[in-house]
Design an enzyme around this catalytic site. Structure first.
Site, PDB file in Angstrom:
ATOM      1  N   LYS A   1      -0.621  -9.881  -5.730  1.00 28.30           N
ATOM      2  CA  LYS A   1       0.420  -9.528  -6.703  1.00 28.30           C
ATOM      3  C   LYS A   1       0.589 -10.622  -7.761  1.00 28.30           C
ATOM      4  O   LYS A   1       1.296 -10.452  -8.742  1.00 28.30           O
ATOM      5  CB  LYS A   1       1.738  -9.235  -5.985  1.00 28.30           C
ATOM      6  CG  LYS A   1       1.640  -7.955  -5.120  1.00 28.30           C
ATOM      7  CD  LYS A   1       2.942  -7.630  -4.422  1.00 28.30           C
ATOM      8  CE  LYS A   1       2.860  -6.460  -3.473  1.00 28.30           C
ATOM      9  NZ  LYS A   1       2.937  -5.142  -4.109  1.00 28.30           N
TER      10      LYS A   1
ATOM     11  N   LYS B   1       8.933  -8.224  -5.699  1.00 31.41           N
ATOM     12  CA  LYS B   1       8.020  -7.481  -4.824  1.00 31.41           C
ATOM     13  C   LYS B   1       7.639  -8.432  -3.698  1.00 31.41           C
ATOM     14  O   LYS B   1       7.951  -9.618  -3.755  1.00 31.41           O
ATOM     15  CB  LYS B   1       6.777  -7.015  -5.582  1.00 31.41           C
ATOM     16  CG  LYS B   1       6.112  -8.101  -6.439  1.00 31.41           C
ATOM     17  CD  LYS B   1       4.974  -7.563  -7.293  1.00 31.41           C
ATOM     18  CE  LYS B   1       5.434  -6.783  -8.499  1.00 31.41           C
ATOM     19  NZ  LYS B   1       5.146  -5.360  -8.446  1.00 31.41           N
ATOM     20  N   ARG B   2       6.920  -7.918  -2.691  1.00 28.45           N
ATOM     21  CA  ARG B   2       6.499  -8.814  -1.619  1.00 28.45           C
ATOM     22  C   ARG B   2       5.655  -9.962  -2.189  1.00 28.45           C
ATOM     23  O   ARG B   2       4.954  -9.774  -3.187  1.00 28.45           O
ATOM     24  CB  ARG B   2       5.691  -8.024  -0.570  1.00 28.45           C
ATOM     25  CG  ARG B   2       6.582  -7.084   0.238  1.00 28.45           C
ATOM     26  CD  ARG B   2       5.805  -6.155   1.130  1.00 28.45           C
ATOM     27  NE  ARG B   2       4.864  -5.357   0.366  1.00 28.45           N
ATOM     28  CZ  ARG B   2       3.547  -5.607   0.315  1.00 28.45           C
ATOM     29  NH1 ARG B   2       3.024  -6.596   0.993  1.00 28.45           N
ATOM     30  NH2 ARG B   2       2.753  -4.836  -0.395  1.00 28.45           N
TER      31      ARG B   2
ATOM     32  N   HIS C   1      -2.726   4.009   1.647  1.00 25.96           N
ATOM     33  CA  HIS C   1      -1.860   3.151   0.826  1.00 25.96           C
ATOM     34  C   HIS C   1      -2.469   1.825   0.418  1.00 25.96           C
ATOM     35  O   HIS C   1      -1.807   1.036  -0.250  1.00 25.96           O
ATOM     36  CB  HIS C   1      -0.554   2.851   1.569  1.00 25.96           C
ATOM     37  CG  HIS C   1       0.423   3.987   1.576  1.00 25.96           C
ATOM     38  ND1 HIS C   1       1.317   4.202   0.552  1.00 25.96           N
ATOM     39  CD2 HIS C   1       0.641   4.966   2.479  1.00 25.96           C
ATOM     40  CE1 HIS C   1       2.055   5.274   0.837  1.00 25.96           C
ATOM     41  NE2 HIS C   1       1.660   5.751   2.000  1.00 25.96           N
TER      42      HIS C   1
ATOM     43  N   THR D   1       5.811   1.036  -7.014  1.00 27.54           N
ATOM     44  CA  THR D   1       6.911   1.934  -7.374  1.00 27.54           C
ATOM     45  C   THR D   1       8.014   1.153  -8.085  1.00 27.54           C
ATOM     46  O   THR D   1       8.807   1.723  -8.821  1.00 27.54           O
ATOM     47  CB  THR D   1       7.492   2.636  -6.122  1.00 27.54           C
ATOM     48  OG1 THR D   1       7.677   1.666  -5.101  1.00 27.54           O
ATOM     49  CG2 THR D   1       6.572   3.735  -5.619  1.00 27.54           C
TER      50      THR D   1
ATOM     51  N   LYS E   1      10.689   2.075 -11.333  1.00 24.54           N
ATOM     52  CA  LYS E   1      12.141   1.844 -11.336  1.00 24.54           C
ATOM     53  C   LYS E   1      12.549   1.067 -12.594  1.00 24.54           C
ATOM     54  O   LYS E   1      13.546   1.379 -13.241  1.00 24.54           O
ATOM     55  CB  LYS E   1      12.562   1.075 -10.074  1.00 24.54           C
ATOM     56  CG  LYS E   1      12.393   1.897  -8.808  1.00 24.54           C
ATOM     57  CD  LYS E   1      12.426   1.064  -7.531  1.00 24.54           C
ATOM     58  CE  LYS E   1      11.903   1.884  -6.365  1.00 24.54           C
ATOM     59  NZ  LYS E   1      11.623   1.095  -5.174  1.00 24.54           N
TER      60      LYS E   1
END
Length: 774
Positions: free
Chosen positions: A506, A500-501, A309, A608, A612
């Protein structure tokens, strides 16, 4: 009597055969092992999958109650940190919907991922006591309680190896039903809870019971290793008990030969966290069941498969040998022996290549000897997969390059997906209804049917309906924000969302720089017309991750200044969404216009959230990273807002050396934004507050925020242009929804089943319990 017994057996065999296609043998069972299951709430999901939502709604209404209010009371089961745990939850839903005999196995944490409070702009963590009022969805199964051993020493005796003088913790299973969608199949998620035996230190078992929130950082804590072994040891005992006694469902052990074990049992390791399954299965086969070592190794490899992952080196699990020696001495011996076998093989194939042996060893030498769990997973599995095509390529070409050269046939790609039941039907019923009106309900279990919507891209009624549903979702979410966050937002503004985290890779900081740039443009020409935007950023930072916590403080500080500036009005708002979790995602995602997926190319394994947003009618601004690449392929690149460096550009920049100063000097708007952060413009009471953030961006930024700034700002300009033309915007939205079918977890699980587990999904509906079965 003998004749009668025989005829009963024949009838039983025939019935068994009809169900599982193989005479007298049960179907293969799939065991999905994960240290995280981020389930969210269960009530509404159960009603949706059982087809009872309307009936329940009506019944509750008759009682004078409001079903939505009732749903809001349920606690989220937050037994995970983010994507990995939520993926496991989607997979359980798909496995049940596809009629697979599958079990999820994990830990019943007493405390889930912390609740996030924002106090004076800073994240404060609160314990998530999600079980304080009990959990109606679970059933305790004390009759299956099992011992798990720790510490002790190893005796090599003439009768074999014995692990003795251990300390015991008891593993008590709690079963949660996992219903498939309208097929009357109900699978089980079994979570283990630690119980102390009478003579044992209670602290030990209680400590096992909190989610490890250290997200993208590997921390070699003994407690975490205990958790990992705890779930693996209990689960494997359970798997073997079921394998031994699975003939016609009797409970008496009947099988003693393990030859057929891999044909009946598939174990999927969700990342390296359950990697101890490999040495534990070897220990049970060799020490307990007295299987020959080589045979045991063949059985283990054929049974286990590993999903990778992450490619971030700091996230890979590397445990100190000294910790293993103390906690799991027998497993350490087994790992050493497996590693020796593995290195002998490599040495025979690549004679004299010492460097390759060093790179490929499961044991890393150095000041502190460590066990590389990813290497253990690769050598102990028959299949290794990444979670998006670009990620699987990186896995083959860099992370496990040597292993790929050794056994290329092992490596696969399985692009992630999301369950359309929770992430469309449940959270966006308005959109699901207008889709069903046009193409029927088949898309709910076959998301590729959304392709049929391409026929309606120019249909004025459908364009109007899609825009109307989005506007209703936005109004509803705006009302929610006003009630819970006391912020008033302009519902006709663009809802620009990044949830998101919080992590440097990110690049929430890139989003911050865009917000500041927009603010400065409005300030320098207040009379000019601007597309109104509400920028929403949400996510949790790992408690010990200083930079992530600073990023949250920066977002809230920017919001404080922008939201209170009378020059700006409601043209721009910056909102931090507190305590982002599954139940909040279900509200914000259907309301979003723009989805931000802006990680540095080559760092996000899949994502993911991106899927969505796509299926819920938001357009994506993103880099060519993770599943964004395949989303752009499905919908055509011009229907997403793709910007910035590709993987090869990032690699080229690494080779020549990334110099942030260069961009800072060349781009006036970037320089202005950084100077404002630096000077205390956004933190007047503490002007030096963000010195660490600026210092990182200027001198230590591994994720090259400045290198993509110019392209990002330009791309955001194109977003504004399109948003001013609602009809064209909505046509792009419809195209994105129509092309999102690939990103169903049903498709992902179908691929795992056929290409890794060797089983066929079944569309058979089991008759409901009130009808007699054939």
């Amino acid at each position: 009597n003998r004749q009668r017994d025989f005829s009963i057996e024949v009838t039983l065999k025939a019935k068994c055969c009809a169900v599982c296609k193989c005479l007298a043998l049960p179907p293969q069972r799939i065991y999905y092992l994960s240290l995280e299951f981020y389930m969210g709430r269960t009530l509404q999901n159960t009603m949706v999958n059982l087809g009872l939502q309307n009936a329940c709604d009506e019944a509750i209404y008759q009682l004078g109650l409001d079903l939505e209010e009732l749903e809001e009371i349920e606690e989220d089961a937050g037994l995970g940190n983010g994507g990995l745990g939520r993926l496991a939850a989607c997979f359980l839903d798909s496995m049940a919907t596809l009629g697979l005999a599958a079990y999820g196995y994990g830990i019943r944490y007493e405390f889930g991922i912390f609740n996030q409070k924002i106090v004076d702009g800073w994240q404060v963590e609160e314990a998530d006591d999600w079980l304080r009022y009990g959990n109606p969805w679970e059933k305790a199964r004390p009759e299956y309680m099992l011992p798990v051993h720790f510490y002790g020493r190893v005796d090599h005796t003439p009768e074999g190896v014995k692990w003795v003088d251990t300390q015991v913790v008891l593993a008590m299973p709690y079963d949660t039903p996992v219903p498939g969608y309208k097929n009357n199949t109900v699978n089980t998620m079994r979570l283990w809870s630690a119980k102390a035996p009478n003579d044992f230190n209670l602290q030990e078992s209680a400590a096992l019971m909190a989610v490890d929130p250290h997200l993208q950082f590997f921390e070699g804590k003994e407690l975490r290793l205990k958790q990992e072994y705890f779930v693996v040891a209990a689960t494997l005992q359970d798997i073997i008990r079921r394998f031994k006694s699975s003939k016609f469902g009797c409970r008496d052990p009947v099988r003693t030969c393990f030859e057929t074990f891999p044909d009946k049992v598939a174990i999927q390791l969700n990342d390296t966290h359950p990697a101890l399954s490999i040495p534990e299965l070897m220990r049970i086969l060799v020490d307990v069941e007295k299987v020959d070592w080589d045979k045991a190794w063949e059985i283990t490899k054929r049974t286990c498969a590993y999903t990778n992952h992450t490619v971030l080196p700091e996230a890979l699990e590397r445990w100190p040998v000294s910790m293993f020696e103390k906690l799991l001495p027998r497993h350490l011996e087994i790992i050493y022996a497996l590693n020796q076998m593995h290195l002998d093989r490599v040495a025979a194939l690549y004679p004299g290549d010492i460097d390759r042996l060093r790179r490929m060893s499961v044991i890393e030498e150095g000041d502190c000897k460590r066990i590389n769990m990813a290497h253990l997973c690769v050598i102990g599995s028959h299949a290794v997969n990444g979670v998006a095509r670009i990620h699987s390529d990186i896995v083959k070409n860099s992370v496990f390059k040597d292993f790929y050269e050794l056994e290329p046939e092992k490596f696969q790609n399985k692009t992630n997906g999301i369950t359309p039941r929770r992430w469309l039907l449940l959270c966006n019923p308005g959109l699901a209804d207008i889709i069903a009106e046009k193409i029927g309900e088949g898309f709910i279990t076959d998301l590729s049917q959304l392709k049929k919507l391409l026929d309606f891209i120019n249909n004025e009624t459908f364009i109007r309906d899609v825009a109307k549903v989005k506007q209703e979702n936005k109004l509803k979410f705006a009302a929610y924000l006003e009630e819970h966050y006391k912020v008033k937002i302009n519902p006709s503004s663009m809802f620009d969302v990044q949830v998101k985290r919080i992590h440097e890779y990110k690049r929430q900081l890139l989003n911050c720089l865009h917000a500041i740039t927009l603010y400065n443009r409005i300030r320098s020409d207040p009379s000019k017309s601007f597309v109104p935007r509400t920028i929403m950023i949400g996510g949790k930072a790992a408690p010990g991750y200083h930079m992530a916590k600073m990023i949250i403080k920066l977002i809230t500080s920017i919001g404080e200044v922008i939201n209170n500036d009378p020059y700006v009005g409601d043209r721009l708002k910056v909102i931090f969404l507190e305590n982002y979790r599954v139940s909040l995602a279900e509200k914000v995602i259907p309301a979003a216009d723009l989805s931000q997926q802006i990680s540095t190319a080559g760092t996000e394994a899949s994502g993911t959230g991106n899927m969505k947003f796509m299926v819920n009618g938001a357009l994506t601004i993103g880099t060519m990273d993770g599943a964004n690449v395949e989303m752009a392929e499905e919908a055509d690149e011009e229907n997403l807002f793709i910007f910035g460096m590709r993987v090869e550009d990032v690699e080229a920049l690494d080779r020549q050396g990334y110099n942030a100063q260069e961009y800072y000097e060349r781009l006036p708007e970037l320089r202005q934004a950084i100077d404002q952060i630096s000077s205390g413009f956004f933190s007047p009471r503490d002007p030096g507050c963000f010195r660490d953030v600026v210092n990182m961006l200027m001198y230590h930024d591994r994720f090259k925020v400045f290198a993509d700034y110019e392209a990002y700002i330009k791309c955001q300009g194109q977003v504004d242009q399109l948003f001013m033309n609602p009809r064209e915007w909505t046509k792009k939205v419809i195209r994105n929804i129509a092309c999102s079918g690939k990103f169903s977890s049903d498709r992902t699980i179908m691929e795992y089943a056929q290409e890794i587990w060797g089983v066929e999904p079944s569309a058979t509906k089991i008759p409901p319990p009130n009808l007699p079965r054939d």
